[in-house]
Design an enzyme around this catalytic site. Structure first.
Site, mmCIF file in Angstrom:
data_model
loop_
_atom_site.group_PDB
_atom_site.id
_atom_site.type_symbol
_atom_site.label_atom_id
_atom_site.label_comp_id
_atom_site.label_asym_id
_atom_site.label_seq_id
_atom_site.Cartn_x
_atom_site.Cartn_y
_atom_site.Cartn_z
ATOM 1 N N ASP A 59 55.705 53.901 0.285
ATOM 2 C CA ASP A 59 54.310 53.489 0.176
ATOM 3 C C ASP A 59 53.666 54.344 -0.908
ATOM 4 O O ASP A 59 53.901 55.549 -0.980
ATOM 5 C CB ASP A 59 53.593 53.710 1.512
ATOM 6 C CG ASP A 59 52.154 53.272 1.455
ATOM 7 O OD1 ASP A 59 51.904 52.113 1.114
ATOM 8 O OD2 ASP A 59 51.280 54.106 1.752
ATOM 9 N N ASP A 62 51.729 51.141 7.693
ATOM 10 C CA ASP A 62 53.144 51.397 7.397
ATOM 11 C C ASP A 62 54.005 51.366 8.654
ATOM 12 O O ASP A 62 55.236 51.332 8.556
ATOM 13 C CB ASP A 62 53.311 52.779 6.741
ATOM 14 C CG ASP A 62 52.626 52.869 5.395
ATOM 15 O OD1 ASP A 62 52.618 51.859 4.675
ATOM 16 O OD2 ASP A 62 52.093 53.948 5.070
#
Length: 676
Positions: free
Chosen positions: A303, A518
């Site tokens: 990410d 996430d």
């Protein structure tokens, strides 16, 4: 914990491991390791024959039997010592963590008042207020305020970290101390279920399970043990046929020398040491399987925000579009951010103050705040006068305006692209059907990331960056960071999709992240590494947590995983090669007198059958403690192709496993033959 990296062992660890070596002689414990259990059973049988020679008809062999018993006992103890030593390192880390679990008082919010209660009375969902100088009483999330928190008790790092409501830096850990300001925290765990409790249980080894690779290797070792057991049993009638007497202690000695005792004695220590090495780097692995999987990773998903970049995207400029003035862009941006507790939202208000701009704070009173959602990629506020104010990703705001019949300024795309090309993130600001301008958010790639990704590339690992930014911004950050590929404007489901796509191709995937969005991808990945500074959801979904919140730490995790697999493979190769050498040492020496033709195989020219057996048995015992440091430290890993790695290890540990016993057994035989 950082000090534990510097010293592999301490005197206290060794002392405790010696004690545990005897405790582990319990047959119930030994049965978990079939190879060493066979050795223990043989040790017990030889002990009985030594203590009661008359009953077994071995009066003349007491001295030999006693010698065999002592050697076999030390063989078992050395194997137990290796495992106990590896466990001892984890227990030492657990003891330091237990020191942080002190009784803490908590300012629990009850209605409109506050009650001072022990932290043990707090339950999930309770709200507490923690002020400067106070300890955070339990794991939780900051729901109001901002504070600097000292997490050195957990991470070993002295620099405090900023924790704030909203965003991906709201998670706090019980036992840490607030060093400035005041925060309101919602407790997210019940007593005994905190992050520290889980850490203690894991590093002590209570929750360790054998990995699939370790189970498979155990099965192989057990099979080899059974095969050699059958071989040794059949040797007895063969020996009688050629008029050679093989006593039970001799047969037991032969069995112990031929079965894979070296790797059998070190296998558990290798697995435990692998998990402990991860902990030495301030990474908490929830299972040995996760560490092992890290060694076979093919693809890494990262990410962007908070992982590759610092994640502190702050408003740095208001960029007008169309005929609107900058002042008006700032006013509406501020209105949309008045109830926005995210770092980006607060930075908009700070930029307004910095530029000396004003806005009508009363306008947002009574309005309905619209929180940011990954699906809409916008946030804002619905005012009392029915006007709707939004800020968010440029394409999302454009579609929202067009859906209401509005028009898009011609220079919106140009201005947005200009910001993106500079590595910034443009947020569009709109009211109903009209776009007023852009908020220029700046983020920065963390130092050294490009070099770290180069290392991963040498390991044969592909890196993919996922970000909600537009393609131009994503391309700029990806180029600056040095990743192999990127996915722009990604939603949580996009991250899961790319992970599943890679897994469908037979690849193992690692994912690092810190935000709630996430969490699904962290759970889907074979190795999910969450940042300790991230949200509770991310940490619960992952199978590893980095206490230092350094996303590049995944490189160390991968290296340790590869090191674990290499160490296990190298010592297995060495052990099996040892068995080949010991076979040539013992069998020819035992049968040469009765079968002269076997003299051709007696390449070691050992003194006598008796000295050959004792020499091989002694070598078999002492090789285990000699290999303990290697099992604990792990085989050195250097980035190279799998083929080169295999060739290197076969040469070092395969050839070495044959040569070393020939030299060692011969040297021991010179002493033993003289002594006998």
């Amino acid at each position: 914990m950082s000090t534990s990296r510097k010293k592999l062992l301490t005197g206290e660890m060794v002392t405790n491991a010696i004690k545990d070596s005897f405790i582990k002689l319990n047959p119930v414990t030994m049965m978990k390791n079939p190879v060493m259990f066979i050795v223990e059973v043989g040790t017990f049988v030889v002990l009985l024959m030594t203590l009661f020679p008359g009953y077994f008809g071995t009066e003349g062999s007491v001295g030999f039997n006693l010698t065999v018993f002592v050697i076999l006992l030390f063989t078992v103890l050395f194997a137990n010592f290796a495992e106990a030593l590896a466990e001892g390192r984890g227990k030492a880390q657990a003891d330091s963590l237990k020191k942080t679990k002190t009784e803490i008082s908590a300012n629990k919010v009850l209605g409109s008042g506050i009650k001072l209660v022990p932290s043990t009375e707090l339950r999930k969902g309770d709200i507490v207020i923690v002020s400067q100088g106070e300890m955070i009483p339990g794991d939780g999330e900051v729901i109001e305020g901002l504070a600097s928190v000292d997490e050195s008790a957990i991470t070993g790092e002295s620099a405090p970290v900023i924790k704030e409501a909203g965003g991906d830096f709201s998670s706090v850990t019980g036992g840490t101390r607030v060093v400035s300001d005041k925060i309101r925290v919602r407790i997210t765990s019940d007593p005994g279920e905190s992050f520290i409790d889980r850490m203690i249980a894991l590093v002590e080894g209570a929750s360790r399970q054998k990995t699939p690779n370790e189970i498979a290797l155990n099965t192989l070792l057990t099979s080899l043990t059974l095969i050699f057991l059958i071989v040794v049993v059949t040797l007895a009638p063969i020996a009688r046929y050629v008029e050679i007497e093989l006593s039970i202690p001799v047969l037991i000695s032969l069995l112990v020398c031929l079965i894979p005792t070296t790797i059998g004695g070190l296998l558990s220590a290798i697995g435990i040491a692998g998990m402990d090495r991860v902990t030495q780097f301030n990474v908490l692995a929830m299972s040995g399987k996760a560490v092992e999987a890290a060694g076979d990773i093919n693809t890494m998903i990262l990410d962007k925000t908070g992982t590759i970049t610092f994640g502190n995207r702050m408003a740095s400029q208001f960029v007008p579009v169309g005929a609107h003035p900058e002042r008006l862009v700032g006013e509406w941006a501020a209105v949309s951010s008045m109830k926005d507790e995210t770092p980006e939202g607060r930075s908009v208000l700070e930029l307004m103050k910095k530029q000396g701009l004003t806005y009508d704070e009363a306008m947002a009173e009574g309005g309905a705040f619209i929180e940011f959602q990954a699906e809409t990629r916008m946030s804002g506020i619905d005012l009392k006068d029915s006007r709707k104010v939004r800020k968010g990703a440029v394409d999302a705001v454009r579609k929202w305006v067009e859906a209401q019949g509005g028009t898009v300024p011609a220079d919106l795309g140009t201005q947005g692209d200009a910001i993106a090309k500079e590595g910034g993130t443009p947020l569009a600001v709109a009211v109903d059907h009209e776009i007023f301008g852009l908020i220029y958010l700046k983020d920065t790639v963390k130092p050294g990331m490009k070099e770290r990704f180069d290392q991963l590339r040498k390991m044969g690992i592909k890196t993919i960056m996922c970000t909600g930014d537009n393609p131009l911004t994503a391309a700029t950050i990806a180029r600056e960071a040095g990743v192999d590929d990127y996915i722009a404007e990604s939603k949580p489901e996009d991250k899961i999709a790319v992970i599943r796509r890679e897994q469908a191709e037979g690849k193992l995937v690692a994912m690092t992240g810190d935000g709630t969005n996430d969490a699904p991808a962290l759970a889907q990945a074979d190795v999910g590494l969450a940042m300790n500074s991230g949200t509770v959801a991310a940490k619960e979904a992952a199978n590893m947590v980095d206490l230092d919140s350094d996303p590049s730490k995944i490189i160390e995790v991968v290296a340790i995983g590869k090191q674990l697999l290499m160490t296990r493979g190298a010592l297995t190769t060495f052990s099996i090669a040892n068995d080949v050498a010991k076979y040539f040492a013992i069998i020819p020496a035992m049968f040469t007198l009765a079968i002269p033709q076997m003299e051709a195989l007696n390449v070691m020219r050992l003194g006598s059958p008796l000295s050959a057996i004792l020499s091989a048995l002694i070598f078999n015992a002492i090789i285990i403690p000699l290999l303990i440091p290697l099992a604990m430290r792990g085989v050195a890993y250097k980035p190279m192709s799998s083929t080169r790695l295999l060739q290197r290890n076969l040469f070092i540990y395969g050839l070495g496993g044959v040569v070393v016993p020939f030299i060692g057994i011969k040297l021991i035989d010179l002493v033993v033959h003289w002594w006998v």
